[in-house]
Design an enzyme around this catalytic site. Structure first.
Site, PDB file in Angstrom:
ATOM      1  N   HIS A   1     -11.878  -6.428  11.112  1.00  0.00           N
ATOM      2  CA  HIS A   1     -13.117  -6.018  10.464  1.00  0.00           C
ATOM      3  C   HIS A   1     -14.190  -7.057  10.761  1.00  0.00           C
ATOM      4  CE1 HIS A   1     -11.275  -2.768   8.171  1.00  0.00           C
ATOM      5  NE2 HIS A   1     -10.239  -3.570   8.007  1.00  0.00           N
TER       6      HIS A   1
ATOM      7  N   CYS B   1     -19.880  -3.470  12.194  1.00  0.00           N
ATOM      8  CA  CYS B   1     -18.789  -2.507  12.100  1.00  0.00           C
ATOM      9  C   CYS B   1     -19.287  -1.097  12.428  1.00  0.00           C
ATOM     10  CB  CYS B   1     -18.161  -2.538  10.710  1.00  0.00           C
ATOM     11  SG  CYS B   1     -16.766  -1.412  10.534  1.00  0.00           S
TER      12      CYS B   1
END
Length: 110
Positions: free
Chosen positions: A21, A33
Site C-alpha cells: 500500500h 494508490c
C-alpha cells in the site's frame, strides 16, 4: 510502499505483480494508490477488451495485491505488449514523482 515487479522474457512483459500500500494519504484519499490502481487496472482491462491475449489474474481480496501473467507465446501478442509497455511508462512517471511510495523493479526471466 507499493512494490511493482515486472518480469520480462526476451524484451517482452511476461508478468507483473504489485503488492503493498502506498500510504501516501488517509484511506480513501491516497492519490498514489488511486493512480497506480487506475493505471494498472485500466491497462489490464484494455488488454482483455482489445486483444486476444490469455491472461492469468490474481488479486488480493482486501486490495494491496495484483498479479498478472501471460499464458502461451508472447510473439503473437504485439498489441497487448504495447498496452502494457504504456502501463510501465505511466508507473515510472508515478515513481519519478512519488518515489517514497512506489518502487519498480524489472527483471529478465527467460
Amino acid at each position: 510502499m507499493i512494490e511493482a515487479n515486472i518480469m520480462y522474457e526476451q524484451d517482452r512483459i511476461r508478468s507483473f505483480t504489485l503488492s503493498g500500500h502506498a500510504e501516501s494519504g488517509p484511506h480513501g484519499h491516497d492519490l498514489v494508490c488511486a493512480a497506480v490502481s487506475a493505471v494498472t487496472f485500466g491497462s489490464v482491462n484494455a488488454v482483455m477488451e482489445l486483444t486476444d491475449a490469455d491472461l492469468t489474474i490474481d488479486q488480493g481480496k482486501d486490495g494491496g495485491f495484483l498479479s498478472v501473467s501471460f499464458e502461451g507465446s508472447l510473439s503473437s501478442q504485439h498489441e497487448a505488449q504495447l498496452l502494457l509497455a504504456g502501463m510501465v511508462v505511466s508507473l515510472e512517471t508515478i515513481e519519478r514523482d512519488y518515489g517514497d511510495f512506489i518502487s519498480i523493479r524489472k527483471t529478465e526471466g527467460g
